[in-house]
Motif scaffolding. Structure first.
Motif, short mmCIF file in Angstrom:
data_model
loop_
_atom_site.label_atom_id
_atom_site.label_comp_id
_atom_site.label_asym_id
_atom_site.label_seq_id
_atom_site.Cartn_x
_atom_site.Cartn_y
_atom_site.Cartn_z
N ALA B 81 0.83 -1.21 0.00
CA ALA B 81 0.00 0.00 0.00
C ALA B 81 0.86 1.26 0.00
O ALA B 81 1.93 1.30 0.62
CB ALA B 81 -0.92 -0.01 1.21
N ARG B 82 0.37 2.27 -0.70
CA ARG B 82 1.03 3.58 -0.75
C ARG B 82 -0.01 4.66 -0.49
O ARG B 82 -1.21 4.46 -0.70
CB ARG B 82 1.64 3.79 -2.12
N PRO B 83 0.44 5.86 -0.05
CA PRO B 83 -0.52 6.95 0.19
C PRO B 83 -1.40 7.26 -1.00
O PRO B 83 -2.56 7.67 -0.83
CB PRO B 83 0.40 8.12 0.56
N SER B 84 -0.90 7.04 -2.22
CA SER B 84 -1.71 7.31 -3.42
C SER B 84 -2.89 6.35 -3.55
O SER B 84 -3.81 6.60 -4.35
CB SER B 84 -0.86 7.23 -4.68
N HIS B 85 -2.88 5.26 -2.76
CA HIS B 85 -4.01 4.32 -2.78
C HIS B 85 -5.14 4.75 -1.86
O HIS B 85 -6.20 4.11 -1.83
CB HIS B 85 -3.53 2.92 -2.37
N THR B 86 -4.93 5.81 -1.11
CA THR B 86 -5.97 6.31 -0.22
C THR B 86 -7.20 6.70 -1.04
O THR B 86 -7.12 7.51 -1.96
CB THR B 86 -5.47 7.53 0.57
N SER B 87 -8.33 6.06 -0.72
CA SER B 87 -9.54 6.30 -1.50
C SER B 87 -10.68 5.50 -0.88
O SER B 87 -10.50 4.75 0.07
CB SER B 87 -9.34 5.84 -2.96
N GLN B 88 -11.86 5.68 -1.48
CA GLN B 88 -13.01 4.85 -1.16
C GLN B 88 -13.12 3.78 -2.24
O GLN B 88 -13.06 4.08 -3.44
CB GLN B 88 -14.28 5.72 -1.14
N TYR B 89 -13.30 2.51 -1.82
CA TYR B 89 -13.42 1.41 -2.77
C TYR B 89 -14.82 0.81 -2.63
O TYR B 89 -15.24 0.40 -1.56
CB TYR B 89 -12.34 0.35 -2.50
#
Lengths: 114, 113
Positions: B81-89
């Motif tokens: 995981a990376r900060p750019s993966h921060t999101s709603q799924y």
């Protein structure tokens, strides 16, 4: 290719005001059209749909008519309530190259004030 | 009652960790989907499946992977995981027929620190 364009938000209305959220589409063939609603903290729910020209979908006081001549599917409600505050998505059924997947608009956030 | 379930609802995790987001549906639907929803609310299709042993990439390129070993289950994995993966799924399912609507889960909000 197929696409959906809906009016940008946010839209802020007072309770009991009339609501229109515009949606137009570009598509080949005869797609089905949908409106989905997303309440805060939840996933999307199907609000209404129409499968052919001149069909009117309706649910919970919301209506939308499939207009092939203007390629539109505008969402309307005569008197909004605070509980209608949500994000609304217009979508069309994938057809001709989208592997049958729905194509969504970018969403319109509606806030209704008491 | 038939439904679609996602777990966890919220996940905060450090960079470099492996994570799996779970999605299960009890409707017997063949087709399942994963969407990523950005803060501006726009939805991006990242993966979908026509049925068991079928997985396809969506419109938005994603570093995540999916599997479909059982009809009812469609997990999404991020190896690192990376900060750019921060999101709603958001996970969804449908019968897969032409006019069939999608049924959505309530989503997983992922924050990578």
């Amino acid at each position: 290719g197929n696409s959906v364009t809906q009016m940008e938000g946010p839209v802020t209305l007072s309770e009991e005001a009339f609501l229109t959220i515009n949606c137009t589409y570009t598509a080949t063939g005869y797609p089905s059209l949908f409106w989905y609603v997303q309440y805060p903290g939840e996933g999307l729910q199907l609000l209404l749909k129409a499968t052919k020209a001149d069909d009117k979908g309706s649910n919970k006081g919301f209506e939308a008519t499939y207009r092939k001549e203007t390629t539109s599917f505008h969402l309307e409600k005569g008197s909004v309530q605070v509980s209608d505050s949500a994000v609304y998505f217009c979508a069309l059924s994938g057809y001709g190259g989208s592997q049958g997947n729905l194509i969504f608009g970018k969403g319109t956030k509606l806030s209704v004030k008491p | 009652e038939a439904d679609i379930y996602q777990t966890p609802r919220y996940l905060v995790i450090g960079t470099g960790k492996k994570i799996t987001l779970e999605c299960s549906q009890t409707m017997g639907h063949d087709k399942m989907y994963w969407y990523q929803q950005d803060p501006g609310m726009e939805l991006h299709l990242i993966h979908y499946s026509y049925g068991v042993n079928s997985t396809e990439k969506g419109d938005l390129s994603s570093e995540s992977t999916v599997s479909r070993i059982r009809t009812e289950h469609f997990p999404l994995t991020l190896e690192s995981a990376r900060p750019s993966h921060t999101s709603q799924y958001l996970c969804a399912s449908s019968t897969g027929t032409y006019n069939s609507p999608l049924h959505f889960g309530n989503g997983t909000r992922l924050t990578v620190t």
